[in-house]
Design an enzyme around this catalytic site. Sequence first.
Site, PDB file in Angstrom:
ATOM      1  N   HIS A  13      -7.758   0.816 -13.023  1.00 38.29           N
ATOM      2  CA  HIS A  13      -7.203   0.944 -11.659  1.00 38.29           C
ATOM      3  C   HIS A  13      -5.772   0.416 -11.686  1.00 38.29           C
ATOM      4  O   HIS A  13      -5.552  -0.793 -11.740  1.00 38.29           O
ATOM      5  CB  HIS A  13      -8.037   0.147 -10.650  1.00 38.29           C
ATOM      6  CG  HIS A  13      -7.545   0.288  -9.235  1.00 38.29           C
ATOM      7  ND1 HIS A  13      -8.377   0.609  -8.194  1.00 38.29           N
ATOM      8  CD2 HIS A  13      -6.308   0.156  -8.687  1.00 38.29           C
ATOM      9  CE1 HIS A  13      -7.668   0.665  -7.067  1.00 38.29           C
ATOM     10  NE2 HIS A  13      -6.414   0.389  -7.349  1.00 38.29           N
ATOM     11  N   HIS A  15      -1.507   1.062 -10.266  1.00 39.26           N
ATOM     12  CA  HIS A  15      -0.452   1.741  -9.501  1.00 39.26           C
ATOM     13  C   HIS A  15       0.812   1.765 -10.347  1.00 39.26           C
ATOM     14  O   HIS A  15       1.363   0.715 -10.662  1.00 39.26           O
ATOM     15  CB  HIS A  15      -0.177   1.007  -8.181  1.00 39.26           C
ATOM     16  CG  HIS A  15      -1.366   0.992  -7.275  1.00 39.26           C
ATOM     17  ND1 HIS A  15      -1.594   1.967  -6.342  1.00 39.26           N
ATOM     18  CD2 HIS A  15      -2.419   0.141  -7.203  1.00 39.26           C
ATOM     19  CE1 HIS A  15      -2.745   1.710  -5.714  1.00 39.26           C
ATOM     20  NE2 HIS A  15      -3.258   0.603  -6.215  1.00 39.26           N
ATOM     21  N   LEU A  16       1.264   2.965 -10.685  1.00 40.45           N
ATOM     22  CA  LEU A  16       2.465   3.097 -11.528  1.00 40.45           C
ATOM     23  C   LEU A  16       3.693   3.523 -10.738  1.00 40.45           C
ATOM     24  O   LEU A  16       4.797   3.487 -11.270  1.00 40.45           O
ATOM     25  CB  LEU A  16       2.222   4.111 -12.647  1.00 40.45           C
ATOM     26  CG  LEU A  16       1.421   3.641 -13.855  1.00 40.45           C
ATOM     27  CD1 LEU A  16       1.198   4.802 -14.821  1.00 40.45           C
ATOM     28  CD2 LEU A  16       2.102   2.486 -14.569  1.00 40.45           C
ATOM     29  N   LYS A  99      -9.831   9.748  -5.531  1.00 43.79           N
ATOM     30  CA  LYS A  99      -9.725   8.465  -4.850  1.00 43.79           C
ATOM     31  C   LYS A  99      -9.846   8.612  -3.347  1.00 43.79           C
ATOM     32  O   LYS A  99      -9.144   9.408  -2.722  1.00 43.79           O
ATOM     33  CB  LYS A  99      -8.361   7.821  -5.187  1.00 43.79           C
ATOM     34  CG  LYS A  99      -8.087   6.501  -4.504  1.00 43.79           C
ATOM     35  CD  LYS A  99      -9.008   5.387  -4.984  1.00 43.79           C
ATOM     36  CE  LYS A  99      -8.887   4.121  -4.160  1.00 43.79           C
ATOM     37  NZ  LYS A  99      -8.022   3.123  -4.767  1.00 43.79           N
ATOM     38  N   HIS A 136     -11.758   2.945  -2.127  1.00 43.63           N
ATOM     39  CA  HIS A 136     -11.184   1.762  -1.491  1.00 43.63           C
ATOM     40  C   HIS A 136     -12.198   1.416  -0.400  1.00 43.63           C
ATOM     41  O   HIS A 136     -12.215   2.036   0.661  1.00 43.63           O
ATOM     42  CB  HIS A 136      -9.798   2.039  -0.903  1.00 43.63           C
ATOM     43  CG  HIS A 136      -9.176   0.802  -0.326  1.00 43.63           C
ATOM     44  ND1 HIS A 136      -8.130   0.155  -0.907  1.00 43.63           N
ATOM     45  CD2 HIS A 136      -9.528   0.063   0.761  1.00 43.63           C
ATOM     46  CE1 HIS A 136      -7.840  -0.937  -0.201  1.00 43.63           C
ATOM     47  NE2 HIS A 136      -8.683  -1.004   0.824  1.00 43.63           N
ATOM     48  N   HIS A 174     -11.865  -2.649  -6.979  1.00 42.54           N
ATOM     49  CA  HIS A 174     -11.392  -4.004  -6.657  1.00 42.54           C
ATOM     50  C   HIS A 174     -12.339  -4.750  -5.723  1.00 42.54           C
ATOM     51  O   HIS A 174     -11.972  -5.086  -4.602  1.00 42.54           O
ATOM     52  CB  HIS A 174      -9.961  -3.992  -6.108  1.00 42.54           C
ATOM     53  CG  HIS A 174      -9.643  -2.890  -5.111  1.00 42.54           C
ATOM     54  ND1 HIS A 174     -10.414  -2.625  -3.998  1.00 42.54           N
ATOM     55  CD2 HIS A 174      -8.638  -1.986  -5.081  1.00 42.54           C
ATOM     56  CE1 HIS A 174      -9.881  -1.632  -3.335  1.00 42.54           C
ATOM     57  NE2 HIS A 174      -8.808  -1.217  -3.969  1.00 42.54           N
ATOM     58  N   LEU A 219      -4.743  -5.996  -0.803  1.00 39.56           N
ATOM     59  CA  LEU A 219      -5.891  -5.463  -0.057  1.00 39.56           C
ATOM     60  C   LEU A 219      -6.885  -4.834  -1.023  1.00 39.56           C
ATOM     61  O   LEU A 219      -6.467  -4.082  -1.896  1.00 39.56           O
ATOM     62  CB  LEU A 219      -5.423  -4.426   0.972  1.00 39.56           C
ATOM     63  CG  LEU A 219      -4.693  -5.025   2.173  1.00 39.56           C
ATOM     64  CD1 LEU A 219      -4.076  -3.925   3.021  1.00 39.56           C
ATOM     65  CD2 LEU A 219      -5.633  -5.880   3.033  1.00 39.56           C
ATOM     66  N   ASP A 247      -5.554  -3.268 -10.514  1.00 34.40           N
ATOM     67  CA  ASP A 247      -4.924  -2.972  -9.228  1.00 34.40           C
ATOM     68  C   ASP A 247      -3.499  -3.525  -9.174  1.00 34.40           C
ATOM     69  O   ASP A 247      -3.011  -3.872  -8.099  1.00 34.40           O
ATOM     70  CB  ASP A 247      -5.758  -3.497  -8.050  1.00 34.40           C
ATOM     71  CG  ASP A 247      -5.374  -2.821  -6.738  1.00 34.40           C
ATOM     72  OD1 ASP A 247      -4.686  -1.784  -6.776  1.00 34.40           O
ATOM     73  OD2 ASP A 247      -5.752  -3.340  -5.677  1.00 34.40           O
ATOM     74  N   HIS A 251       5.624  -4.067  -5.725  1.00 29.31           N
ATOM     75  CA  HIS A 251       6.494  -3.898  -4.541  1.00 29.31           C
ATOM     76  C   HIS A 251       7.715  -4.761  -4.774  1.00 29.31           C
ATOM     77  O   HIS A 251       7.588  -5.905  -5.225  1.00 29.31           O
ATOM     78  CB  HIS A 251       5.785  -4.394  -3.267  1.00 29.31           C
ATOM     79  CG  HIS A 251       4.625  -3.551  -2.836  1.00 29.31           C
ATOM     80  ND1 HIS A 251       4.764  -2.424  -2.072  1.00 29.31           N
ATOM     81  CD2 HIS A 251       3.304  -3.680  -3.076  1.00 29.31           C
ATOM     82  CE1 HIS A 251       3.567  -1.896  -1.849  1.00 29.31           C
ATOM     83  NE2 HIS A 251       2.662  -2.632  -2.454  1.00 29.31           N
ATOM     84  N   ALA A 263       1.216  -5.098   0.850  1.00 31.91           N
ATOM     85  CA  ALA A 263       0.052  -5.596   0.103  1.00 31.91           C
ATOM     86  C   ALA A 263       0.154  -5.174  -1.354  1.00 31.91           C
ATOM     87  O   ALA A 263       0.449  -4.016  -1.650  1.00 31.91           O
ATOM     88  CB  ALA A 263      -1.224  -5.022   0.714  1.00 31.91           C
TER      89      ALA A 263
HETATM   90  O1  DOR Z   1      -2.925  -4.461  -2.336  1.00 29.61           O
HETATM   91  C1  DOR Z   1      -2.939  -3.253  -2.467  1.00 29.61           C
HETATM   92  N1  DOR Z   1      -1.857  -2.565  -2.880  1.00 29.61           N
HETATM   93  N2  DOR Z   1      -4.058  -2.588  -2.177  1.00 29.61           N
HETATM   94  C2  DOR Z   1      -4.117  -1.244  -2.182  1.00 29.61           C
HETATM   95  O2  DOR Z   1      -5.152  -0.708  -1.896  1.00 29.61           O
HETATM   96  C3  DOR Z   1      -2.893  -0.449  -2.447  1.00 29.61           C
HETATM   97  C4  DOR Z   1      -1.925  -1.200  -3.242  1.00 29.61           C
HETATM   98  C5  DOR Z   1      -0.560  -0.549  -3.283  1.00 29.61           C
HETATM   99  O3  DOR Z   1      -0.473   0.654  -3.517  1.00 29.61           O
HETATM  100  O4  DOR Z   1       0.428  -1.264  -3.113  1.00 29.61           O
HETATM  101 ZN    ZN Z   2      -5.165  -0.105  -5.778  1.00 28.65          ZN
END
Ligand code: DOR
Ligand code: ZN
Length: 345
Positions: A13, A15-16, A99, A136, A174, A219, A247, A251, A263
């Site tokens: 899991h 995020h790229l 997803k 999710h 997660h 989250l 996860d 950011h 988040a």
């Molecule tokens: O904390 C999180 N960040 N939870 C998610 O479900 C998405 C993720 C994000 O893409 O930043």
């Molecule tokens: Zn995620």
Amino acid sequence: MQKLTITRPDDWHLHLRDGEALKAVLPHSARQFARAIVMPNLKPPIRSVIEAAAYRERILAAIPSDQQFEPLMTLYLTDNTSPEEIVKAKASKFVKAVKYYPAGATTNSASGVTDIRKCDRVFATMEQEDLPLLLHGEVTNTDVDVFDREKVFIETHLIPLVSRFPKLRVVLEHITTSEAAQFVLNASSNIAATITPQHLLFSRNTLFKGGIRPHYYCLPILKREKHRLALIQAATSGNPKFFLGTDSAPHARNTKEHSCGCAGCYSALHAMELYAEAFESVDALNKLEAFASFYGPDFYQLPRNTEKITLAKQTWRIPDEVPFINTGLVPLRAGEEMSWQMMEP
Ligand code: DOR
Ligand code: ZN
């Protein structure tokens, strides 16, 4: 133990992101992991096989020449996803899962599903095609307390879903609560869960230790200590239903340190070190390899990796920031010391 050599892990899991952000974070994941399940919550989201193919090409193009990495793609489920797209996804070979985000639950989830029952035709096709559904698992009703959203999702949506589609392969992503761990434990073998490093290492107290700490905000949100302990127990139990998914969600600093901060915790830089600390805390380092490197590929019906990585017991300091778009990116536990370090090959 001073050194731990294990099969190279995968991240189930991740995020790229895209563009410059992708270029900044991808080398961190590729250093630790051979493969990753790549989340589709871009702006706009990856909703079709054509979009997934193009995103996959952008990821492949961003891999530094001295690294290897295999992105495993996912589609973002919407109210309008068609059963035909599911058939195409399975046939593509590179789309490995679909997803589900409840609309409005988290970052870039505005096009998510408004009512899970609207997707029943799609779920029926996924069950038939044997394409996993990644959840999710939170409700978004504003009358449900943010700390209860996972538990309520399980009761009101997940239990009915698995009874409607008993053969559908499902990953509850997660997980953050004892209720989620218990649900997965009691469910049939086609139901699994990923667990992040932050949910193994921290309870919600950490979010407010000495002040509000936005870099621990993700989250589903961190929960009480008793839930953290239940997750540690699940992850270190040797049960193949529980496997690694960071996860890691980058950011830029200015969007986290903000009056309405985003988040996401960034752990791609040091994920294996974080997991090693969590497993060592209950004297379960001998369970780390299967959690990180065996149970994920087994669930996804992919071969296990053959390469090895080594973690050494040596102290190092997590940087305060790593380069990213505009302002930098603050890794999880920035500035703190870690007792394990992944060695260069
Ligand atoms: O904390 C999180 N960040 N939870 C998610 O479900 C998405 C993720 C994000 O893409 O930043
Ligand atoms: Zn995620």
